[in-house]
Design a protein around this motif. Structure first.
Motif, PDB file in Angstrom:
ATOM      1  N   ARG A   1      67.049  -3.956-102.053  1.00  0.00           N
ATOM      2  CA  ARG A   1      65.745  -3.434-101.612  1.00  0.00           C
ATOM      3  C   ARG A   1      65.178  -2.645-102.774  1.00  0.00           C
ATOM      4  O   ARG A   1      65.867  -1.765-103.306  1.00  0.00           O
ATOM      5  CB  ARG A   1      65.957  -2.510-100.398  1.00  0.00           C
ATOM      6  N   ASN A   2      63.941  -2.965-103.192  1.00  0.00           N
ATOM      7  CA  ASN A   2      63.326  -2.265-104.322  1.00  0.00           C
ATOM      8  C   ASN A   2      62.463  -1.124-103.819  1.00  0.00           C
ATOM      9  O   ASN A   2      61.334  -1.334-103.412  1.00  0.00           O
ATOM     10  CB  ASN A   2      62.432  -3.219-105.118  1.00  0.00           C
ATOM     11  N   ASP A   3      62.988   0.072-103.824  1.00  0.00           N
ATOM     12  CA  ASP A   3      62.114   1.224-103.595  1.00  0.00           C
ATOM     13  C   ASP A   3      61.957   1.900-104.950  1.00  0.00           C
ATOM     14  O   ASP A   3      61.577   1.239-105.891  1.00  0.00           O
ATOM     15  CB  ASP A   3      62.711   2.123-102.515  1.00  0.00           C
TER      16      ASP A   3
ATOM     17  N   TYR B   1      61.679  -6.896-101.725  1.00  0.00           N
ATOM     18  CA  TYR B   1      63.107  -7.238-101.719  1.00  0.00           C
ATOM     19  C   TYR B   1      63.364  -8.163-102.900  1.00  0.00           C
ATOM     20  O   TYR B   1      62.516  -9.001-103.247  1.00  0.00           O
ATOM     21  CB  TYR B   1      63.481  -7.953-100.418  1.00  0.00           C
ATOM     22  N   THR B   2      64.562  -8.003-103.511  1.00  0.00           N
ATOM     23  CA  THR B   2      64.904  -8.838-104.658  1.00  0.00           C
ATOM     24  C   THR B   2      66.269  -9.479-104.412  1.00  0.00           C
ATOM     25  O   THR B   2      67.181  -8.820-103.903  1.00  0.00           O
ATOM     26  CB  THR B   2      64.967  -8.005-105.950  1.00  0.00           C
ATOM     27  N   CYS B   3      66.355 -10.762-104.754  1.00  0.00           N
ATOM     28  CA  CYS B   3      67.675 -11.368-104.701  1.00  0.00           C
ATOM     29  C   CYS B   3      68.087 -11.781-106.120  1.00  0.00           C
ATOM     30  O   CYS B   3      67.245 -12.193-106.930  1.00  0.00           O
ATOM     31  CB  CYS B   3      67.731 -12.535-103.720  1.00  0.00           C
TER      32      CYS B   3
ATOM     33  N   GLN C   1      69.448 -15.340-112.158  1.00  0.00           N
ATOM     34  CA  GLN C   1      68.022 -15.419-111.839  1.00  0.00           C
ATOM     35  C   GLN C   1      67.655 -14.329-110.835  1.00  0.00           C
ATOM     36  O   GLN C   1      68.488 -13.912-110.029  1.00  0.00           O
ATOM     37  CB  GLN C   1      67.694 -16.783-111.225  1.00  0.00           C
ATOM     38  N   TRP C   2      66.387 -13.888-110.916  1.00  0.00           N
ATOM     39  CA  TRP C   2      65.880 -12.882-109.967  1.00  0.00           C
ATOM     40  C   TRP C   2      64.715 -13.463-109.193  1.00  0.00           C
ATOM     41  O   TRP C   2      63.865 -14.123-109.764  1.00  0.00           O
ATOM     42  CB  TRP C   2      65.398 -11.638-110.723  1.00  0.00           C
ATOM     43  N   PHE C   3      64.695 -13.188-107.902  1.00  0.00           N
ATOM     44  CA  PHE C   3      63.555 -13.601-107.073  1.00  0.00           C
ATOM     45  C   PHE C   3      63.067 -12.379-106.283  1.00  0.00           C
ATOM     46  O   PHE C   3      63.887 -11.621-105.756  1.00  0.00           O
ATOM     47  CB  PHE C   3      63.949 -14.694-106.077  1.00  0.00           C
ATOM     48  N   GLN C   4      61.754 -12.257-106.208  1.00  0.00           N
ATOM     49  CA  GLN C   4      61.219 -11.104-105.455  1.00  0.00           C
ATOM     50  C   GLN C   4      60.438 -11.577-104.233  1.00  0.00           C
ATOM     51  O   GLN C   4      59.678 -12.553-104.302  1.00  0.00           O
ATOM     52  CB  GLN C   4      60.316 -10.256-106.348  1.00  0.00           C
ATOM     53  N   VAL C   5      60.653 -10.895-103.130  1.00  0.00           N
ATOM     54  CA  VAL C   5      59.925 -11.205-101.888  1.00  0.00           C
ATOM     55  C   VAL C   5      59.267  -9.924-101.383  1.00  0.00           C
ATOM     56  O   VAL C   5      59.926  -8.884-101.280  1.00  0.00           O
ATOM     57  CB  VAL C   5      60.873 -11.760-100.804  1.00  0.00           C
TER      58      VAL C   5
ATOM     59  N   GLU D   1      64.431   2.950-106.657  1.00  0.00           N
ATOM     60  CA  GLU D   1      65.461   2.230-107.400  1.00  0.00           C
ATOM     61  C   GLU D   1      66.118   1.230-106.454  1.00  0.00           C
ATOM     62  O   GLU D   1      66.108   1.435-105.242  1.00  0.00           O
ATOM     63  CB  GLU D   1      66.488   3.190-107.978  1.00  0.00           C
ATOM     64  N   PRO D   2      66.693   0.131-107.019  1.00  0.00           N
ATOM     65  CA  PRO D   2      67.237  -0.904-106.139  1.00  0.00           C
ATOM     66  C   PRO D   2      68.397  -0.387-105.290  1.00  0.00           C
ATOM     67  O   PRO D   2      69.234   0.372-105.758  1.00  0.00           O
ATOM     68  CB  PRO D   2      67.729  -1.973-107.111  1.00  0.00           C
ATOM     69  N   VAL D   3      68.380  -0.802-104.018  1.00  0.00           N
ATOM     70  CA  VAL D   3      69.438  -0.405-103.084  1.00  0.00           C
ATOM     71  C   VAL D   3      70.132  -1.684-102.616  1.00  0.00           C
ATOM     72  O   VAL D   3      69.449  -2.633-102.197  1.00  0.00           O
ATOM     73  CB  VAL D   3      68.833   0.351-101.880  1.00  0.00           C
TER      74      VAL D   3
HETATM   75  C1  LIG Z   1      63.492  -4.706-108.112  1.00  0.00           C
HETATM   76  O1  LIG Z   1      64.822  -4.505-108.512  1.00  0.00           O
HETATM   77  C2  LIG Z   1      65.271  -5.423-109.489  1.00  0.00           C
HETATM   78  C3  LIG Z   1      66.745  -5.150-109.723  1.00  0.00           C
HETATM   79  O2  LIG Z   1      66.966  -3.865-110.189  1.00  0.00           O
HETATM   80  C4  LIG Z   1      64.435  -5.257-110.748  1.00  0.00           C
HETATM   81  O3  LIG Z   1      64.862  -6.180-111.737  1.00  0.00           O
HETATM   82  C5  LIG Z   1      62.966  -5.508-110.405  1.00  0.00           C
HETATM   83  O4  LIG Z   1      62.146  -5.258-111.532  1.00  0.00           O
HETATM   84  C6  LIG Z   1      62.534  -4.565-109.291  1.00  0.00           C
HETATM   85  N1  LIG Z   1      61.192  -4.896-108.880  1.00  0.00           N
HETATM   86  C7  LIG Z   1      60.271  -3.984-108.652  1.00  0.00           C
HETATM   87  C8  LIG Z   1      58.936  -4.479-108.218  1.00  0.00           C
HETATM   88  O5  LIG Z   1      60.513  -2.808-108.742  1.00  0.00           O
END
Ligand SMILES: *[C@@H]1O[C@H](CO)[C@@H](O)[C@H](O)[C@H]1NC(C)=O
Ligand SMILES: *[C@@H]1O[C@H](CO)[C@@H](O)[C@H](O)[C@H]1NC(C)=O
Ligand SMILES: *[C@@H]1O[C@H](CO)[C@@H](O)[C@H](O)[C@H]1NC(C)=O
Ligand SMILES: *[C@@H]1O[C@H](CO)[C@@H](O)[C@H](O)[C@H]1NC(C)=O
Ligand SMILES: *[C@@H]1O[C@H](CO)[C@@H](O)[C@H](O)[C@H]1NC(C)=O
Ligand SMILES: *[C@@H]1O[C@H](CO)[C@@H](O)[C@H](O)[C@H]1NC(C)=O
Ligand SMILES: *[C@@H]1O[C@H](CO)[C@@H](O)[C@H](O)[C@H]1NC(C)=O
Ligand SMILES: *[C@@H]1O[C@H](CO)[C@@H](O)[C@H](O)[C@H]1NC(C)=O
Length: 434
Positions: free
Chosen positions: A58-60, A101-103, A111-115, A62-64
């Motif tokens: 979860r991207n707040d 949210y990021t996977c 790879q990173w995906f954002q939702v 900082e990632p959780v």
């Molecule tokens: C969400 O977290 C990921 C992993 O840390 C990061 O790479 C990404 O930039 C973050 N996205 C946002 C929109 O903050």
């Protein structure tokens, strides 16, 4: 249904089924709309074929960590689960679940995906709409509210019937000028929300011009006070009420002052004038009700008079009465002195009986018990003598005759008819066997 936005990147939103969950990814971005209390599934990219190790964050600020396909790592909450080895399933959404949210997927490369998850809820109650006068201008403001939903609903105001669109907005407020308005016209607000209901909800307002009610004339005594009243009815939205004097053209609005007290309670207005003076206050007053739907006026004529001497009036009236009485007595005595004497005696004799009845208190108590009996008897009597007895007063009299002494019949029905009904009901009570 498709929704987009002013976002620079091309972003397409596809709502699946009944809009409960929407999902599409172009490149690495996706927006998903879920509904409060419902479930939602977030996909990790749109890769076909074998999947690597998937971890959801979860991207707040900082990632959780939320969940991993490594089964030795437990999910952060039991609400989260993995479906199809890569998708994040969230049970029973709340507004707090909204966010990015990021996977992370580790194959031969990472790879990173954002939702972006948006959580929507339709407003819990029906929309409400009303009309009011726009402050500072002579326009009508239509307002439609449909609170409690997320994201904001859309509003369309239209004429009813006909469906001519007045305006569409996210605010639900439209301003109409006088030319668009007429007495009795209806406007309908149709609302729609991204999570339904499909047909939308609506409310209707009907505008009405004012009607006025007032007294046409009032009188004030010099130095006294007078209150003029004016009542507006039927106006929607409520009208503005003004008091005016037409001493000149155009008419002048009366301002509150030490001599002019103006009050308004809802759509009832009063103008109180203190210390009336003939020169200043006599004349026409105008009560005006103003609304963008219509303007109405009534005129009230105020006459200011010199106060009269009450003592003098009473004295005059009494003198006149005495004079009249004297003349009548004189005439009667002159024409038939003997007749007068006889009549006087007869009356005195009859009244003695009546006084005795009134003093008897036991009779009074029995009155209520007799009431029911009396009703029955009345009905009975009505059947027997329907034509001769048109009024209820007369029915009492007949009751007296039937229940009382038969000898009184001799006095004659006609004699009794001329007596007052009060005296008669007393006779009924006395003569009836209990
Ligand atoms: C969400 O977290 C990921 C992993 O840390 C990061 O790479 C990404 O930039 C973050 N996205 C946002 C929109 O903050
Ligand atoms: C949400 O998912 C759970 C299982 O995770 C299921 O039991 C429940 O019926 C689902 N609720 C809805 C409204 O689909
Ligand atoms: C799964 O997680 C455990 C515990 O952190 C770790 O020891 C293991 O190497 C992980 N497995 C994979 C395939 O990453
Ligand atoms: C999610 O990220 C997008 C950018 O990709 C950003 O515009 C949006 O405000 C973020 N949403 C939240 C709830 O932080
Ligand atoms: C990743 O590995 C698979 C086989 O597991 C291979 O077919 C594919 O070409 C590789 N992709 C890259 C970008 O190296
Ligand atoms: C008129 O109104 C004033 C102020 O309320 C009051 O003092 C006065 O007694 C009133 N006069 C009469 C005649 O009622
Ligand atoms: C005031 O109104 C009355 C009634 O309409 C009218 O007769 C009178 O002439 C008007 N006075 C002025 C100054 O316009
Ligand atoms: C009432 O008005 C007259 C003039 O019209 C004035 O002389 C008098 O003082 C006024 N009385 C009060 C109580 O204001």
């Amino acid at each position: 249904m498709a929704a987009g936005g002013g976002a620079p990147e091309p972003r397409v939103l596809v709502c699946l089924g009944a809009l409960l969950a929407a999902w599409v990814a172009v490149g690495l971005e996706a927006v998903v709309i879920g509904e409060v209390h419902e479930n939602v599934t977030l996909h990790c990219g749109n890769i076909l074929g074998p999947r690597g190790l998937v971890t959801w964050y979860r991207n707040d600020s900082e990632p959780v960590f939320l969940l991993s396909s490594n089964s030795s790592l437990p999910p952060a909450e039991p609400r989260f689960s993995l479906v199809d080895a890569n998708s994040l399933h969230i049970k029973s959404l709340s507004l707090g679940d909204e966010g990015n949210y990021t996977c992370q997927e580790i194959l031969n490369v990472t790879q990173w995906f954002q939702v972006w998850l948006q959580v929507a809820n339709p407003p819990p109650s029906a929309p409400q709409c009303w009309a009011q006068m726009a402050s500072g201008s002579f326009m009508l403001q239509l307002t439609c509210r449909w609170d409690g939903g997320y994201p904001d609903p859309d509003f369309v105001w239209m004429e009813e019937p006909g469906g001519v669109i007045v305006g569409k907005s996210k605010l639900g407020v439209e301003m109409l000028s006088e030319s668009q308005l007429s007495d009795g016209k209806k406007f309908k607000c149709v609302t729609s929300h991204i999570v339904g209901p499909e047909s939308g909800a609506s409310c209707v307002v009907q505008i009405r011009g004012p009607s006025l009610l007032s007294e046409p004339m009032k009188t004030c005594f010099v130095g006294g006070n007078v209150t003029l009243t004016c009542q507006v009815s039927g106006a929607y939205p409520p009208a503005k009420i003004l008091w005016l004097r037409n001493l000149s053209q155009p008419e002048v609005v009366i301002q509150p002052s030490s001599r002019h007290l103006i009050t308004q309670d809802g759509q009832n207005a009063t103008l109180t004038i203190h210390n009336c003076s003939q020169d200043l206050d006599e004349g026409y007053y105008v009560c005006r009700a103003e609304s963008p739907v219509g303007v109405r006026e009534v005129e009230i004529w105020l006459s200011v008079k010199e106060p009269l001497n009450i003592g003098g009036i009473v004295g005059t009236i009494v003198s006149l009465l005495l004079l009249g009485l004297a003349i009548i007595s004189g005439l009667l005595l002159y024409y038939s002195p003997v007749f007068c004497w006889k009549v006087g005696n007869t009356f005195r004799g009859q009244n003695m009986d009546d006084v005795m009845v009134l003093v008897d208190s036991e009779e009074e108590e029995e009155e209520e018990e007799d009431a029911a009996v009396e009703e029955e008897e009345e009905a009975h009597e009505r059947e027997e003598l329907p034509k001769e007895i048109p009024k209820q007063d007369h029915i009492h009299r007949v009751t007296a005759l039937v229940n009382g002494n038969i000898e009184q019949m001799g006095n004659g029905f006609q004699d009794l008819q001329d007596d007052s009904s009060e005296e008669q009901s007393d006779i009924v009570q006395e003569d009836r066997p209990v």
